[in-house]
Design an enzyme around this catalytic site. Structure first.
Site, PDB file in Angstrom:
ATOM      1  N   LYS A  12      -0.671   4.966   4.541  1.00  0.00           N
ATOM      2  CA  LYS A  12      -1.603   4.039   5.198  1.00  0.00           C
ATOM      3  C   LYS A  12      -1.221   3.867   6.659  1.00  0.00           C
ATOM      4  O   LYS A  12      -0.059   3.639   6.989  1.00  0.00           O
ATOM      5  CB  LYS A  12      -1.628   2.694   4.464  1.00  0.00           C
ATOM      6  CG  LYS A  12      -2.688   1.750   5.021  1.00  0.00           C
ATOM      7  CD  LYS A  12      -3.019   0.627   4.074  1.00  0.00           C
ATOM      8  CE  LYS A  12      -4.020  -0.345   4.685  1.00  0.00           C
ATOM      9  NZ  LYS A  12      -5.344   0.272   4.910  1.00  0.00           N
TER      10      LYS A  12
ATOM     11  N   HIS B 163       0.836  -1.207   0.000  1.00  0.00           N
ATOM     12  CA  HIS B 163       0.000   0.000   0.000  1.00  0.00           C
ATOM     13  C   HIS B 163       0.868   1.252   0.000  1.00  0.00           C
ATOM     14  O   HIS B 163       2.063   1.196   0.308  1.00  0.00           O
ATOM     15  CB  HIS B 163      -0.927   0.025   1.222  1.00  0.00           C
ATOM     16  CG  HIS B 163      -2.175  -0.795   1.056  1.00  0.00           C
ATOM     17  ND1 HIS B 163      -2.225  -2.131   1.388  1.00  0.00           N
ATOM     18  CD2 HIS B 163      -3.406  -0.479   0.568  1.00  0.00           C
ATOM     19  CE1 HIS B 163      -3.437  -2.596   1.122  1.00  0.00           C
ATOM     20  NE2 HIS B 163      -4.173  -1.615   0.629  1.00  0.00           N
TER      21      HIS B 163
HETATM   22  P1  NAD Z   1      -7.690   9.812   4.437  1.00  0.00           P
HETATM   23  O1  NAD Z   1      -6.825  10.129   5.627  1.00  0.00           O
HETATM   24  O2  NAD Z   1      -7.313  10.408   3.111  1.00  0.00           O
HETATM   25  O3  NAD Z   1      -9.206  10.270   4.741  1.00  0.00           O
HETATM   26  C1  NAD Z   1      -9.820  10.134   5.999  1.00  0.00           C
HETATM   27  C2  NAD Z   1     -10.639  11.394   6.216  1.00  0.00           C
HETATM   28  O4  NAD Z   1     -11.361  11.255   7.444  1.00  0.00           O
HETATM   29  C3  NAD Z   1      -9.745  12.645   6.355  1.00  0.00           C
HETATM   30  O5  NAD Z   1     -10.185  13.644   5.461  1.00  0.00           O
HETATM   31  C4  NAD Z   1      -9.953  13.049   7.815  1.00  0.00           C
HETATM   32  O6  NAD Z   1      -9.876  14.454   8.027  1.00  0.00           O
HETATM   33  C5  NAD Z   1     -11.352  12.511   8.099  1.00  0.00           C
HETATM   34  N1  NAD Z   1     -11.602  12.387   9.531  1.00  0.00           N
HETATM   35  C6  NAD Z   1     -10.723  11.981  10.495  1.00  0.00           C
HETATM   36  N2  NAD Z   1     -11.305  12.082  11.715  1.00  0.00           N
HETATM   37  C7  NAD Z   1     -12.564  12.532  11.510  1.00  0.00           C
HETATM   38  C8  NAD Z   1     -13.654  12.843  12.391  1.00  0.00           C
HETATM   39  N3  NAD Z   1     -13.556  12.692  13.723  1.00  0.00           N
HETATM   40  N4  NAD Z   1     -14.810  13.290  11.845  1.00  0.00           N
HETATM   41  C9  NAD Z   1     -14.915  13.463  10.504  1.00  0.00           C
HETATM   42  N5  NAD Z   1     -13.917  13.196   9.614  1.00  0.00           N
HETATM   43  C10 NAD Z   1     -12.768  12.732  10.113  1.00  0.00           C
HETATM   44  O7  NAD Z   1      -7.785   8.248   4.354  1.00  0.00           O
HETATM   45  P2  NAD Z   1      -8.317   7.340   3.136  1.00  0.00           P
HETATM   46  O8  NAD Z   1      -7.165   6.854   2.330  1.00  0.00           O
HETATM   47  O9  NAD Z   1      -9.461   8.039   2.449  1.00  0.00           O
HETATM   48  O10 NAD Z   1      -8.863   6.077   3.936  1.00  0.00           O
HETATM   49  C11 NAD Z   1      -9.909   6.204   4.888  1.00  0.00           C
HETATM   50  C12 NAD Z   1     -10.286   4.833   5.426  1.00  0.00           C
HETATM   51  O11 NAD Z   1     -10.832   4.020   4.382  1.00  0.00           O
HETATM   52  C13 NAD Z   1      -9.092   4.040   5.996  1.00  0.00           C
HETATM   53  O12 NAD Z   1      -9.548   3.314   7.129  1.00  0.00           O
HETATM   54  C14 NAD Z   1      -8.734   3.105   4.844  1.00  0.00           C
HETATM   55  O13 NAD Z   1      -8.039   1.961   5.256  1.00  0.00           O
HETATM   56  C15 NAD Z   1     -10.120   2.783   4.340  1.00  0.00           C
HETATM   57  N6  NAD Z   1     -10.219   2.269   2.970  1.00  0.00           N
HETATM   58  C16 NAD Z   1     -11.141   1.285   2.776  1.00  0.00           C
HETATM   59  C17 NAD Z   1     -11.381   0.792   1.515  1.00  0.00           C
HETATM   60  C18 NAD Z   1     -12.469  -0.233   1.329  1.00  0.00           C
HETATM   61  O14 NAD Z   1     -12.747  -0.657   0.197  1.00  0.00           O
HETATM   62  N7  NAD Z   1     -13.152  -0.655   2.412  1.00  0.00           N
HETATM   63  C19 NAD Z   1     -10.659   1.281   0.422  1.00  0.00           C
HETATM   64  C20 NAD Z   1      -9.699   2.294   0.639  1.00  0.00           C
HETATM   65  C21 NAD Z   1      -9.517   2.802   1.923  1.00  0.00           C
END
Ligand code: NAD
Length: 266
Positions: free
Chosen positions: A158, A154
């Site tokens: 991450k 990744h």
């Molecule tokens: P990222 O850090 O780019 O985005 C996360 C967002 O959440 C940020 O903008 C952050 O400011 C916001 N956030 C944090 N705390 C918060 C709160 N208390 N209230 C509101 N917003 C809040 O991360 P990302 O790459 O977009 O990944 C996010 C999650 O999704 C991770 O857990 C990742 O592993 C997961 N993910 C899952 C899949 C899937 O298919 N299930 C695919 C990709 C990523």
């Protein structure tokens, strides 16, 4: 269906906005970010590069949910659990792709899901979920004569390791072989740690650059090796999977569901 997205300014948040706009029957009515986020008050569509939508990014989850039927949450387990508490209170459905839940956090999520329907899936891609099914079958066919090792790659931002998808792959193989994943997963080999035990499932993580997500399960026998690999080329297919989960969840009874349910693979 009216949809609110939390983590709207994040990497997945932007792709989720596009996916909701593209999906028939879904309408984006709310966008939420953490308190203090620099893009609070700005138009969620402009931030995502989708054009102005008239949906401002807010840090008030409960107020934003007033106009929504369902919350899409791609954040982090501690944040997701707080959001689930609010959604359970307000009777709103949830589709969450957050990863890295401990077994205790997962149990807490299941408690909230007694009140509302929730899809919680560490990987929303259709291809990865097809791989889960292939792995179950492969483990059944190959049985105990093969060693299983899982390697995932990744991007360098991450936060959790190994990925939720790699853990789920390990769980699928362990279940299929009648083993307890938490007992047999081996996350660490260093120094004179001895030969691998027969039952263990080795878990390795590689982090770097902008890799969206790659998973390979090695099933290794004497004189032959099978590799089941999935490579994500963009985040859009996770977001499309989430949109599909939203539509599927409509009218479902409270409970916790995963993408195998959504895709009818069980
Ligand atoms: P990222 O850090 O780019 O985005 C996360 C967002 O959440 C940020 O903008 C952050 O400011 C916001 N956030 C944090 N705390 C918060 C709160 N208390 N209230 C509101 N917003 C809040 O991360 P990302 O790459 O977009 O990944 C996010 C999650 O999704 C991770 O857990 C990742 O592993 C997961 N993910 C899952 C899949 C899937 O298919 N299930 C695919 C990709 C990523």
């Amino acid at each position: 269906m009216n949809i609110a997205i939390v983590g709207a300014a994040g990497r997945m948040g932007g792709r989720l906005i596009h996916a909701v706009l593209e999906a028939e029957g879904l309408e984006l009515t709310g966008a939420i970010e953490r308190p203090g986020h620099p893009q609070l008050g700005m138009d969620a569509g402009l931030i995502a590069g989708a054009g102005e939508l008239g949906v401002k990014i807010s840090d008030d989850l409960a107020a934003t949910l007033a106009g929504a039927d369902l919350l899409i949450d791609f954040t982090f387990p501690d944040v997701t659990l707080k959001n689930l508490a609010v959604c359970a209170e307000l009777g709103k459905m949830v589709v969450s792709g957050s990863t890295g839940f401990t077994p205790e956090q997962r149990a807490d999520a299941e408690k909230y899901a007694e009140k509302i329907p929730v899809v919680l899936a560490p990987n929303m891609s259709v291809g990865v979920n097809a791989c889960f099914k292939l792995l179950k079958e492969a483990a059944k066919i190959l049985g105990d004569d093969f060693d299983v090792e899982i390697v995932e790659l990744h991007h360098n931002k991450k936060k959790d390791s190994p990925s939720g998808t790699a853990v789920r792959m390990g769980e699928v193989v362990a279940d299929s072989l009648g083993r307890d994943y938490n007992q047999v997963a081996n996350y660490h080999r260093e120094g004179m740690c001895g030969a691998r035990t027969h039952a263990e499932i080795g878990m390795q993580s590689v982090r770097g650059g902008d890799i969206v997500g790659e998973h390979t399960v090695y099933v290794i026998g004497m004189g032959e090796r099978i590799e089941i690999s999935h490579r994500a080329m963009s985040r859009d297919m996770f977001a499309r999977g989430a949109a599909r989960a939203c539509k599927w969840l409509q009218g479902k009874a409270p409970g916790i569901y995963d993408m195998q349910d959504v895709l009818n693979l069980k």
